[in-house]
Design a protein around this motif. Structure first.
Motif, PDB file in Angstrom:
ATOM      1  N   TYR A  99     -46.115  -7.820 -28.940  1.00 23.53           N
ATOM      2  CA  TYR A  99     -47.190  -7.047 -28.314  1.00 23.53           C
ATOM      3  C   TYR A  99     -47.221  -7.227 -26.802  1.00 23.53           C
ATOM      4  O   TYR A  99     -47.291  -6.241 -26.058  1.00 23.53           O
ATOM      5  CB  TYR A  99     -48.538  -7.438 -28.922  1.00 23.53           C
ATOM      6  CG  TYR A  99     -49.707  -6.678 -28.325  1.00 23.53           C
ATOM      7  CD1 TYR A  99     -49.850  -5.312 -28.556  1.00 23.53           C
ATOM      8  CD2 TYR A  99     -50.646  -7.316 -27.518  1.00 23.53           C
ATOM      9  CE1 TYR A  99     -50.900  -4.603 -27.995  1.00 23.53           C
ATOM     10  CE2 TYR A  99     -51.700  -6.616 -26.964  1.00 23.53           C
ATOM     11  CZ  TYR A  99     -51.825  -5.257 -27.203  1.00 23.53           C
ATOM     12  OH  TYR A  99     -52.864  -4.563 -26.646  1.00 23.53           O
ATOM     13  N   VAL A 100     -47.183  -8.468 -26.330  1.00 22.08           N
ATOM     14  CA  VAL A 100     -47.275  -8.679 -24.878  1.00 22.08           C
ATOM     15  C   VAL A 100     -45.994  -8.254 -24.169  1.00 22.08           C
ATOM     16  O   VAL A 100     -45.975  -8.168 -22.937  1.00 22.08           O
ATOM     17  CB  VAL A 100     -47.628 -10.142 -24.530  1.00 22.08           C
ATOM     18  CG1 VAL A 100     -49.004 -10.506 -25.072  1.00 22.08           C
ATOM     19  CG2 VAL A 100     -46.568 -11.109 -25.019  1.00 22.08           C
ATOM     20  N   ASN A 101     -44.943  -7.954 -24.919  1.00 21.92           N
ATOM     21  CA  ASN A 101     -43.711  -7.445 -24.311  1.00 21.92           C
ATOM     22  C   ASN A 101     -43.663  -5.921 -24.257  1.00 21.92           C
ATOM     23  O   ASN A 101     -42.951  -5.369 -23.401  1.00 21.92           O
ATOM     24  CB  ASN A 101     -42.490  -7.961 -25.062  1.00 21.92           C
ATOM     25  CG  ASN A 101     -41.961  -9.265 -24.504  1.00 21.92           C
ATOM     26  OD1 ASN A 101     -41.335  -9.298 -23.450  1.00 21.92           O
ATOM     27  ND2 ASN A 101     -42.241 -10.360 -25.198  1.00 21.92           N
ATOM     28  N   VAL A 102     -44.364  -5.228 -25.156  1.00 19.24           N
ATOM     29  CA  VAL A 102     -44.281  -3.764 -25.165  1.00 19.24           C
ATOM     30  C   VAL A 102     -45.571  -3.095 -24.724  1.00 19.24           C
ATOM     31  O   VAL A 102     -45.586  -1.875 -24.507  1.00 19.24           O
ATOM     32  CB  VAL A 102     -43.883  -3.228 -26.563  1.00 19.24           C
ATOM     33  CG1 VAL A 102     -42.556  -3.818 -27.009  1.00 19.24           C
ATOM     34  CG2 VAL A 102     -44.974  -3.468 -27.597  1.00 19.24           C
ATOM     35  N   ALA A 103     -46.666  -3.856 -24.554  1.00 26.52           N
ATOM     36  CA  ALA A 103     -47.922  -3.258 -24.088  1.00 26.52           C
ATOM     37  C   ALA A 103     -47.737  -2.693 -22.686  1.00 26.52           C
ATOM     38  O   ALA A 103     -47.015  -3.244 -21.854  1.00 26.52           O
ATOM     39  CB  ALA A 103     -49.030  -4.313 -24.095  1.00 26.52           C
ATOM     40  N   GLU A 104     -48.409  -1.574 -22.424  1.00 28.65           N
ATOM     41  CA  GLU A 104     -48.327  -0.929 -21.107  1.00 28.65           C
ATOM     42  C   GLU A 104     -49.408  -1.515 -20.203  1.00 28.65           C
ATOM     43  O   GLU A 104     -50.597  -1.480 -20.519  1.00 28.65           O
ATOM     44  CB  GLU A 104     -48.511   0.577 -21.236  1.00 28.65           C
ATOM     45  CG  GLU A 104     -48.285   1.321 -19.931  1.00 28.65           C
ATOM     46  CD  GLU A 104     -48.385   2.828 -20.085  1.00 28.65           C
ATOM     47  OE1 GLU A 104     -47.907   3.542 -19.185  1.00 28.65           O
ATOM     48  OE2 GLU A 104     -48.959   3.286 -21.099  1.00 28.65           O
ATOM     49  N   PHE A 105     -48.991  -2.067 -19.051  1.00 25.88           N
ATOM     50  CA  PHE A 105     -49.914  -2.661 -18.097  1.00 25.88           C
ATOM     51  C   PHE A 105     -50.056  -1.825 -16.818  1.00 25.88           C
ATOM     52  O   PHE A 105     -50.689  -2.252 -15.864  1.00 25.88           O
ATOM     53  CB  PHE A 105     -49.451  -4.070 -17.738  1.00 25.88           C
ATOM     54  CG  PHE A 105     -49.546  -5.037 -18.891  1.00 25.88           C
ATOM     55  CD1 PHE A 105     -50.781  -5.464 -19.357  1.00 25.88           C
ATOM     56  CD2 PHE A 105     -48.400  -5.519 -19.508  1.00 25.88           C
ATOM     57  CE1 PHE A 105     -50.879  -6.365 -20.414  1.00 25.88           C
ATOM     58  CE2 PHE A 105     -48.486  -6.418 -20.564  1.00 25.88           C
ATOM     59  CZ  PHE A 105     -49.731  -6.842 -21.021  1.00 25.88           C
TER      60      PHE A 105
END
Length: 250
Positions: free
Chosen positions: A171-177
């Motif tokens: 999740y923290v690798n593919v979430a859009e920030f």
């Protein structure tokens, strides 16, 4: 001279019914095949780091369709032990505080979201991190029942086949920030010129604060709403027990 006998000769059977039967024969197998392929997708990504997500591909296509040929997705995978623990903790504190205990669906959060929306307040979502991961990784945006059904299906198998730490890692690798900025490393480099393992608690909370709408809000130049939400997330991080909470996660 032998007398000929008249026989009724059956006409040769037409191949058309057989072709129709063949098509129907495969038609009922198609949903089963799609289900098995989706389960295989989830199982493979339990062990293999995704090279991209569905949302990344869609965003790149949108840019090309809009004529922005120079647009490039920023994405750089980092294992969980190379990401500051404060970021996955901030994501849980912001998005899904019952992450450790639910099995993909937080019924209490969904009920609360429905009540809030029915009262005419700010529209809330009741999606868990697992649901958001299923959507970002495999599906598309929108609110159609088809997409929600597919999201529930993928969420079910993600929770069955992945440990909680793997869910957070992906999740923290593919979430859009930010627009076109996906994952902890790309966000850390883009906004603060550092690696993801050097993120501070405040920076992690700011990244988590923009998750509801990363193209509208900025983690780098936070406005009043992001600042208030960041403070709220940091309090929740402390209430969860800080980084020790992650160590207890299976």
């Amino acid at each position: 001279m032998a007398r000929g006998r008249n026989k009724d000769v059956e006409p040769a059977s037409s191949p058309a019914p057989r072709r129709r039967r063949s098509r129907w024969h495969w038609l009922w197998k198609l949903p089963l095949l799609l289900a098995l392929l989706s389960i295989a997708q989830v199982l493979v990504l339990r062990f293999v780091d995704p090279p991209f997500s569905s949302f990344m591909a869609i965003r790149q296509f949108e840019a090309l369709r809009g004529g922005d040929t120079g647009f490039r997705i920023a994405y750089d995978w980092r294992d969980l032990d190379r990401i500051a623990p404060s970021l996955p903790l901030a994501a849980v504190a912001a998005e899904d505080q019952n992450f450790a205990s639910h099995r993909g669906f937080d019924l209490a959060a969904i009920e609360h979201a429905l009540e809030s929306n029915a009262d005419g307040g700010r529209i809330r979502g009741g999606s868990t991190i697992s649901q958001q991961l299923a959507k970002n990784l495999f599906l598309w945006g929108g609110r159609s029942w088809v997409r929600k059904g597919a999201e529930a299906w993928y969420t079910l198998w993600i929770e069955l086949l992945w440990p909680k730490q793997r869910i957070l890692e992906v999740y923290v690798n593919v979430a859009e920030f930010g627009d076109g900025i996906y994952g902890a490393q790309a966000a850390a480099r883009s906004y603060w010129g550092k690696d993801a393992d050097a993120l501070s608690n405040s920076q992690s909370a700011r990244l988590a604060a923009v998750l509801p709408s990363p193209r509208r809000y900025s983690a780098h130049r936070p406005g009043p709403w992001v600042q208030r939400r960041t403070q709220w997330i940091e309090r929740n991080m402390r209430n969860l027990g800080g980084e020790a909470w992650l160590e207890r996660l299976e």
